[in-house]
Design a protein around this motif. Structure first.
Motif, PDB file in Angstrom:
ATOM      1  N   PHE A 114       0.848  -1.208   0.000  1.00 49.72           N
ATOM      2  CA  PHE A 114       0.000   0.000   0.000  1.00 49.72           C
ATOM      3  C   PHE A 114       0.873   1.244   0.000  1.00 49.72           C
ATOM      4  O   PHE A 114       0.591   2.221  -0.673  1.00 49.72           O
ATOM      5  N   GLU A 115       1.968   1.142   0.789  1.00 51.87           N
ATOM      6  CA  GLU A 115       2.851   2.307   0.867  1.00 51.87           C
ATOM      7  C   GLU A 115       3.547   2.540  -0.463  1.00 51.87           C
ATOM      8  O   GLU A 115       3.679   3.682  -0.916  1.00 51.87           O
ATOM      9  N   SER A 116       3.982   1.446  -1.101  1.00 55.86           N
ATOM     10  CA  SER A 116       4.686   1.640  -2.379  1.00 55.86           C
ATOM     11  C   SER A 116       3.719   2.156  -3.440  1.00 55.86           C
ATOM     12  O   SER A 116       4.096   2.982  -4.275  1.00 55.86           O
ATOM     13  N   ALA A 117       2.454   1.722  -3.402  1.00 60.58           N
ATOM     14  CA  ALA A 117       1.453   2.250  -4.350  1.00 60.58           C
ATOM     15  C   ALA A 117       1.216   3.733  -4.082  1.00 60.58           C
ATOM     16  O   ALA A 117       1.118   4.537  -5.018  1.00 60.58           O
ATOM     17  N   THR A 118       1.141   4.097  -2.792  1.00 61.81           N
ATOM     18  CA  THR A 118       0.907   5.500  -2.441  1.00 61.81           C
ATOM     19  C   THR A 118       2.067   6.379  -2.891  1.00 61.81           C
ATOM     20  O   THR A 118       1.869   7.454  -3.462  1.00 61.81           O
ATOM     21  N   ARG A 119       3.305   5.874  -2.652  1.00 56.55           N
ATOM     22  CA  ARG A 119       4.467   6.670  -3.075  1.00 56.55           C
ATOM     23  C   ARG A 119       4.516   6.788  -4.596  1.00 56.55           C
ATOM     24  O   ARG A 119       4.929   7.820  -5.132  1.00 56.55           O
ATOM     25  N   ALA A 120       4.095   5.722  -5.297  1.00 54.28           N
ATOM     26  CA  ALA A 120       4.112   5.763  -6.764  1.00 54.28           C
ATOM     27  C   ALA A 120       3.127   6.797  -7.290  1.00 54.28           C
ATOM     28  O   ALA A 120       3.480   7.618  -8.154  1.00 54.28           O
ATOM     29  N   ILE A 121       1.878   6.799  -6.774  1.00 52.25           N
ATOM     30  CA  ILE A 121       0.925   7.788  -7.312  1.00 52.25           C
ATOM     31  C   ILE A 121       1.304   9.200  -6.864  1.00 52.25           C
ATOM     32  O   ILE A 121       1.054  10.159  -7.570  1.00 52.25           O
ATOM     33  N   ALA A 122       1.956   9.305  -5.691  1.00 50.53           N
ATOM     34  CA  ALA A 122       2.410  10.633  -5.249  1.00 50.53           C
ATOM     35  C   ALA A 122       3.436  11.189  -6.224  1.00 50.53           C
ATOM     36  O   ALA A 122       3.445  12.387  -6.514  1.00 50.53           O
ATOM     37  N   LEU A 167       2.393  -2.165  -7.267  1.00 52.94           N
ATOM     38  CA  LEU A 167       1.118  -2.115  -6.554  1.00 52.94           C
ATOM     39  C   LEU A 167       0.944  -3.318  -5.625  1.00 52.94           C
ATOM     40  O   LEU A 167       0.091  -3.304  -4.743  1.00 52.94           O
ATOM     41  N   GLY A 168       1.736  -4.360  -5.839  1.00 50.80           N
ATOM     42  CA  GLY A 168       1.663  -5.530  -4.966  1.00 50.80           C
ATOM     43  C   GLY A 168       0.359  -6.289  -5.067  1.00 50.80           C
ATOM     44  O   GLY A 168      -0.146  -6.807  -4.070  1.00 50.80           O
ATOM     45  N   LEU A 169      -0.199  -6.388  -6.264  1.00 54.33           N
ATOM     46  CA  LEU A 169      -1.504  -7.038  -6.415  1.00 54.33           C
ATOM     47  C   LEU A 169      -1.435  -8.533  -6.110  1.00 54.33           C
ATOM     48  O   LEU A 169      -2.438  -9.158  -5.803  1.00 54.33           O
ATOM     49  N   LYS A 170      -0.208  -9.111  -6.196  1.00 56.33           N
ATOM     50  CA  LYS A 170      -0.056 -10.550  -5.952  1.00 56.33           C
ATOM     51  C   LYS A 170      -0.269 -10.916  -4.491  1.00 56.33           C
ATOM     52  O   LYS A 170      -0.523 -12.067  -4.168  1.00 56.33           O
ATOM     53  N   GLU A 171      -0.089  -9.945  -3.583  1.00 54.25           N
ATOM     54  CA  GLU A 171      -0.145 -10.229  -2.154  1.00 54.25           C
ATOM     55  C   GLU A 171      -1.551 -10.537  -1.656  1.00 54.25           C
ATOM     56  O   GLU A 171      -1.720 -11.033  -0.555  1.00 54.25           O
TER      57      GLU A 171
END
Lengths: 307, 156
Positions: A20-28, A280-284
């Motif tokens: 979630f954090e990596s997705a948030t940093r990516a869209i930021a 996004l880590g969708l596999k998790e």
């Protein structure tokens, strides 16, 4: 100029759900926001610390506010529990001078002093109010084409006189619309269902009784399914855990299968922006979104943002 | 200085504003899940017997803190504040669920509510910076000052 915020990821997201954090940093990064990491402690949650020891809750929350104040940055949180604690503490410290004096006396022992110069926002508020829906829409290269049921998380907007005092209805309550409006911008279809603004039951399960908490969730899932939603969008890591694990437990106990994939809001936005699935880590996830991915429809003339 | 009285967090005169419409308990997700207390019963018990009896009841902790009771109350009684005050007092006399005590103890001693063994390895997989270190001494210093360890009888 890029928007700058003190990034408050909370405790659950960095430890349990780093994707979630990596997705948030990516869209930021795509939306040109700068997130600054600061030594924040646990917020601490309204669902345990505040109930057990009010002054300790307020003091630790005020300490976190002080940490951001020293850098003169507004706080951006990714968890509804954190935003509730920090906004409420900010409100109490501003409105109640007696408590403020008392807490400041305590904080001075640790070399800090609360001034009340900063504001606290959830990621949703920042996306909706500061970035704006048009700016998000410009960066999307896919239409989602999915039916999305939104779950905001109670602590995001309750108590409304603290969380959104400027948008109160005549009955002094407030109903958020940001996830639904963002979904529409991403090309998805927001779904309305009964019990949409009610609790998922997580704190009850975490504090005392899991079975009773899954009973609350089961009711919610029933209505989500009845509204033909294909996935659930949440803005809180605890709600995510309840939806994700709760579906497994409900299947075991009642033999009811829902199989609804649950996505954090920044993952949903990342999906429309064409950010790769590894980031996004969708596999998790237990309930995979893979089945729905072919439904993404490319928009013409859009460039994929580089990370 | 830190003894939490129920009525220091909640204005007691608000109790008399309740006209027993039961909108709070009707909205409460916990009363949907089983035969638990619910906001209205707790409020009425406080009116009839004072807070003494209700703070000894373990069912007091059956709550999701969703605050829908306060949101829908036609008299705008601040029920979550009442419940917070009652539970603060209950925790002081030892009526506190095991798991809640475990979590707050963890926050007091480490400054975080969730800890993991493989956190940094997992974070590296997503190219995330390590979790920012915080001063544990500062946290326990603040909590010693608020009376947390003394009130909950936790070793410090």
């Amino acid at each position: 100029m890029a928007l700058r915020y003190a990034f408050f990821p909370g405790c659950v997201i960095p430890a349990k759900y780093p994707h979630f954090e990596s997705a948030t940093r990516a869209i930021a990064k795509v939306l040109d926001m700068e997130l600054v990491d600061l030594p924040f402690s646990c917020c601490p949650p309204t669902s345990n610390m505040k109930l057990v020891h009010y002054d300790s809750w307020l003091a630790l929350a005020a300490r976190n506010l002080c940490v951001a104040e020293e850098q003169e940055l507004d706080i951006l949180t990714t968890c509804t529990g954190c935003v509730s604690t920090l906004k409420e503490a900010n409100y109490i410290m501003r409105q109640k001078p007696n408590r403020r004096r008392k807490i400041n006396r305590i904080l001075e022992k640790a070399g800090r002093h609360y001034e009340g110069t900063i504001e606290v926002f959830h990621l949703l508020d920042v996306l909706y109010d500061h970035i704006g829906l048009e700016a998000i829409e410009e960066k999307c290269i896919y239409d989602l084409n999915m039916k999305v049921a939104s779950h905001y998380g109670c602590h995001l907007f309750r108590p409304s006189y603290i969380m959104y005092p400027e948008f109160l209805s005549p009955s002094h309550s407030y109903v958020p619309t940001s996830i639904d409006e963002i979904t529409e911008v991403l090309g998805g279809e927001p779904v309305k269902y009964m019990r949409r603004f009610l609790c998922c039951g997580y704190p009850l399960g975490a504090n005392v009784d899991e079975d009773a908490s899954y009973e609350i969730l089961r009711e919610k899932l029933y209505y989500i399914k009845a509204a033909h939603a294909e996935l659930i969008a949440v803005a809180c890591a605890s709600c995510f855990e309840q939806f994700e694990l709760g579906q497994v437990m409900i299947k075991k106990k009642y033999k009811e299968t829902y199989k609804l994939p649950t996505l954090y809001i920044s993952q949903l936005i990342g999906l429309a922006m064409g950010i790769d699935n590894e980031t996004l880590g969708l596999k998790e996830h237990i309930h995979k979104i893979k089945k729905l991915l072919p439904r993404l429809q490319e928009r013409t003339g859009r460039m994929r943002a580089t990370l | 200085m830190t003894v939490q009285k129920v009525w220091s967090l909640f204005d007691r005169s608000q109790l008399y504003e309740c006209y027993e419409c039961s909108k709070c308990s009707g909205s409460c997700p916990v009363t949907l899940a089983g035969d638990f207390l619910g906001p209205r019963k707790i409020l009425l018990k406080c009116l009839q017997h004072g807070s003494g009896r209700v703070i000894r009841d373990p069912l007091l902790w059956y709550c999701t803190t969703c605050q829908v009771c306060q949101d829908r109350c036609p008299q705008e009684i601040n029920i979550p504040e009442l419940l917070t005050g009652l539970r603060n007092k209950a925790a002081k006399i030892g009526n506190i669920p095991e798991r809640v005590k475990f979590t707050v103890e963890k926050i007091a001693k480490t400054g975080r509510s969730v800890l993991g063994f493989k956190v940094e390895r997992e974070r590296k997989r997503y190219n995330l910076p390590p979790v920012v270190e915080i001063s544990k001494e500062e946290i326990s210093k603040i909590l010693a000052e608020t009376g947390f360890f003394k009130d909950l009888k936790i070793d410090h």
